[in-house]
Enzyme design. Structure first.
Site, PDB file in Angstrom:
ATOM      1  N   ASN A  60     -18.194   0.484  14.751  1.00 18.56           N
ATOM      2  CA  ASN A  60     -16.763   0.338  15.025  1.00 18.56           C
ATOM      3  C   ASN A  60     -16.290   1.365  16.057  1.00 18.56           C
ATOM      4  OD1 ASN A  60     -16.460  -1.843  13.393  1.00 18.56           O
ATOM      5  ND2 ASN A  60     -15.099  -0.890  11.900  1.00 18.56           N
ATOM      6  N   CYS A  88      -9.002  -1.549  10.867  1.00 19.10           N
ATOM      7  CA  CYS A  88     -10.347  -0.947  10.875  1.00 19.10           C
ATOM      8  C   CYS A  88     -10.542   0.105  11.954  1.00 19.10           C
ATOM      9  CB  CYS A  88     -11.384  -2.044  11.029  1.00 19.10           C
ATOM     10  SG  CYS A  88     -11.213  -3.328   9.787  1.00 19.10           S
TER      11      CYS A  88
HETATM   12  C1  UGA Z   1     -13.418  -4.960  13.584  1.00 15.77           C
HETATM   13  C2  UGA Z   1     -14.876  -5.187  14.011  1.00 15.77           C
HETATM   14  O1  UGA Z   1     -14.923  -5.966  15.207  1.00 15.77           O
HETATM   15  C3  UGA Z   1     -15.683  -5.884  12.908  1.00 15.77           C
HETATM   16  O2  UGA Z   1     -17.029  -5.991  13.294  1.00 15.77           O
HETATM   17  C4  UGA Z   1     -15.566  -5.059  11.626  1.00 15.77           C
HETATM   18  O3  UGA Z   1     -16.235  -5.678  10.546  1.00 15.77           O
HETATM   19  C5  UGA Z   1     -14.108  -4.888  11.262  1.00 15.77           C
HETATM   20  O4  UGA Z   1     -13.406  -4.241  12.358  1.00 15.77           O
HETATM   21  C6  UGA Z   1     -14.033  -4.031  10.018  1.00 15.77           C
HETATM   22  O5  UGA Z   1     -14.473  -2.878  10.064  1.00 15.77           O
HETATM   23  O6  UGA Z   1     -13.659  -4.550   8.964  1.00 15.77           O
HETATM   24  P1  UGA Z   1     -11.210  -6.488  13.476  1.00 15.77           P
HETATM   25  O7  UGA Z   1     -10.481  -5.219  13.184  1.00 15.77           O
HETATM   26  O8  UGA Z   1     -10.953  -7.681  12.639  1.00 15.77           O
HETATM   27  O9  UGA Z   1     -12.816  -6.239  13.429  1.00 15.77           O
HETATM   28  O10 UGA Z   1     -10.832  -6.923  14.968  1.00 15.77           O
HETATM   29  P2  UGA Z   1     -11.505  -6.870  16.410  1.00 15.77           P
HETATM   30  O11 UGA Z   1     -11.669  -8.234  16.899  1.00 15.77           O
HETATM   31  O12 UGA Z   1     -12.668  -5.995  16.444  1.00 15.77           O
HETATM   32  O13 UGA Z   1     -10.321  -6.180  17.249  1.00 15.77           O
HETATM   33  C7  UGA Z   1      -9.874  -4.871  16.960  1.00 15.77           C
HETATM   34  C8  UGA Z   1      -8.804  -4.455  17.951  1.00 15.77           C
HETATM   35  O14 UGA Z   1      -9.374  -4.244  19.248  1.00 15.77           O
HETATM   36  C9  UGA Z   1      -7.684  -5.473  18.149  1.00 15.77           C
HETATM   37  O15 UGA Z   1      -6.449  -4.789  18.198  1.00 15.77           O
HETATM   38  C10 UGA Z   1      -7.981  -6.101  19.500  1.00 15.77           C
HETATM   39  O16 UGA Z   1      -6.821  -6.560  20.156  1.00 15.77           O
HETATM   40  C11 UGA Z   1      -8.593  -4.921  20.228  1.00 15.77           C
HETATM   41  N1  UGA Z   1      -9.497  -5.327  21.340  1.00 15.77           N
HETATM   42  C12 UGA Z   1     -10.655  -5.991  21.063  1.00 15.77           C
HETATM   43  C13 UGA Z   1      -9.166  -4.996  22.654  1.00 15.77           C
HETATM   44  O17 UGA Z   1      -8.119  -4.368  22.927  1.00 15.77           O
HETATM   45  N2  UGA Z   1     -10.046  -5.340  23.657  1.00 15.77           N
HETATM   46  C14 UGA Z   1     -11.203  -6.005  23.410  1.00 15.77           C
HETATM   47  O18 UGA Z   1     -11.947  -6.271  24.373  1.00 15.77           O
HETATM   48  C15 UGA Z   1     -11.527  -6.340  22.080  1.00 15.77           C
END
Ligand code: UGA
Length: 430
Positions: A208, A260
């Site tokens: 993460n 997360c």
């Molecule tokens: C994250 C991880 O991706 C999962 O693998 C993990 O299991 C989970 O945390 C956890 O620990 O439970 P999640 O928090 O659901 O998943 O969401 P993500 O899709 O990872 O996005 C997290 C944040 O990063 C969001 O605010 C998203 O907008 C941001 N983000 C993501 C960006 O700003 N840029 C990107 O390129 C990708």
């Protein structure tokens, strides 16, 4: 296999549904009576595509049950998954009180050999803690093993991620115990990695934190692009084409939120500090992330110095698309800053408005994007829901007071919106 899942939050509920779907007998238990009652009425406590269908199907076929009866749940299971919350304390340390309480619950009811699995995100050393607490509370001479099996699913694509993981990580005290647990995952056909318990615990936080680092890195690059007129999307494409870097998690924007990344990065900083190894890189990741919203709001205020007399149409409130989760959502920070200046907000999100209203009761919630943009001085895109990409720009222009767009997630093609007559501000694109 007979499984008990303790905790019916995000991870618990998806874990219970997926293992039931794979043919196991799953008892999902929680102390929250209201939640259990609504689950038994087939009402999901969270919005997650495909979850309701999977849960109800497995309830109908008798493979998953929801109750507050921890006693039968624990006593009847061969494998127990701990899926309780691990919220942050003020100093970033992870609060393990729910984990300790789950371990006591198990210890007091240990009636035979069981494998206890930590699926909650927990700092290194928690496996040991769980083992100690169970040993202290158990009243029989039954044996048990504690395993770390971190979950990598994402909100919004949780079912797909759980059924098709990039890897299954099992941190176990012996190979025999690991193999027993692997049987549960065998049908998925995913790559499996067996480690010691501590390494598995660290894999979760390191993963993460690394993804969060990628996001802050590309956001720092976006700031440079903005200053020199380059395009961060092209830069990310060029970087991501290198397999060693990878194209995912290089979307520049308002930074990372959710339940997360923000807390896990702080927890790893805390853990390493406690071990005397200051993780200054991660501190910078947090700092860059925290600056994203300020930078964005400054651009709005620069364009609209009379911000206090403006109304903004905010599209997207959830921390990311395909979820109703408002935890650490950037919309909260942006809206609070703009309303502190006296601005009015008309907002729309396809699923998170009920949750948003608990956090921000004093803004106007609208029926759809067009409604939210009626009469406003500017559109502000905060969450990149697919439906926002397909809006009718001509219609929107006719509805807005001034055709100005602040796109916090680079949803639109700059050339297209500019030629449609909009003044367009985005992230790291000149
Ligand atoms: C994250 C991880 O991706 C999962 O693998 C993990 O299991 C989970 O945390 C956890 O620990 O439970 P999640 O928090 O659901 O998943 O969401 P993500 O899709 O990872 O996005 C997290 C944040 O990063 C969001 O605010 C998203 O907008 C941001 N983000 C993501 C960006 O700003 N840029 C990107 O390129 C990708």
């Amino acid at each position: 296999m007979r499984l008990c899942v303790i905790g019916s939050g995000y991870v618990g509920l998806v874990t219970a549904a997926v293992f039931a779907d794979l043919g196991n007998d799953v008892a999902c238990v929680d102390v929250d009576e209201k939640k259990i009652e609504s689950l038994n009425n087939r009402i999901m406590p969270i919005y997650e595509p495909g979850l309701e269908e999977m849960v109800t199907r497995n309830m109908d076929e008798g493979r998953v049950s929801f109750s507050t009866d921890v006693d039968s749940g624990v006593k009847g299971a061969d494998v127990i998954f701990i899926c309780v919350g691990t919220p942050p304390k003020d100093d970033g340390e992870t609060d393990l009180s729910y984990i300790e309480s789950a371990a006591r619950t198990i210890g007091e009811r240990l009636n035979g050999y069981k494998i206890i699995v930590n699926k909650s995100t927990v700092p290194v050393g928690t496996g040991d803690l769980v083992r100690r607490v169970i040993n202290e509370t158990k009243t029989t001479d039954a044996n048990f093993d504690v395993v770390s099996n971190p979950e990598f699913l994402r909100e919004g694509s949780a079912i797909g991620d759980a059924l098709n993981p990039d890897r299954v990580v099992i941190g176990a005290p012996t190979k025999e115990v690991a193999v027993k647990l692997l049987e549960l995952y065998a049908t998925l056909g995913s790559p499996m990695l067996i480690t010691d318990v501590e390494s598995a615990e660290i894999i979760k936080y390191a993963s993460n934190s690394f993804l969060a680092t990628k996001i802050s890195f590309i956001n720092a690059i976006a700031d440079i692009c903005e200053k020199v007129g380059a395009n961060v999307n092209d830069v990310a494409k060029g970087m991501g084409a290198d397999k060693r870097i990878g194209k995912d998690f290089l979307n520049a924007g308002l930074g990372f939120g959710g339940s997360c990344f923000p807390k896990d990065v702080l927890s790893l900083i805390h853990t390493s500090g406690k071990l005397g190894a200051e993780f200054s890189l991660l501190k910078e990741v947090v700092k860059i992330n925290e600056e994203r919203v300020n930078h964005f709001v400054h651009r709005v205020v620069d364009r609209f110095p009379d911000v206090g007399s403006c109304t903004f149409g905010v599209l997207g409130l959830a921390f990311k698309p395909d979820t109703d989760d408002m935890r650490e959502a950037k919309s909260i920070d942006i809206i609070k800053q703009l309303t502190a200046h006296g601005a009015k907000i008309r907002a729309f999100d396809p699923v998170s408005m009920d949750n948003a209203a608990k956090e921000m009761p004093d803004i106007t919630y609208c029926d759809n994007a067009y409604d939210a943009l009626t009469g406003v001085d500017a559109m502000i895109v905060v969450t990149e829901w697919r439906e926002f990409k397909l809006l009718d720009m001509e219609r929107i222009k006719g509805l807005m007071k001034t055709p100005v767009i602040f796109d916090g997630r680079n949803v639109y093609d700059a050339g297209r919106v500019r030629s449609a007559g909009f003044e367009y501000f985005s992230i790291g694109r000149g």
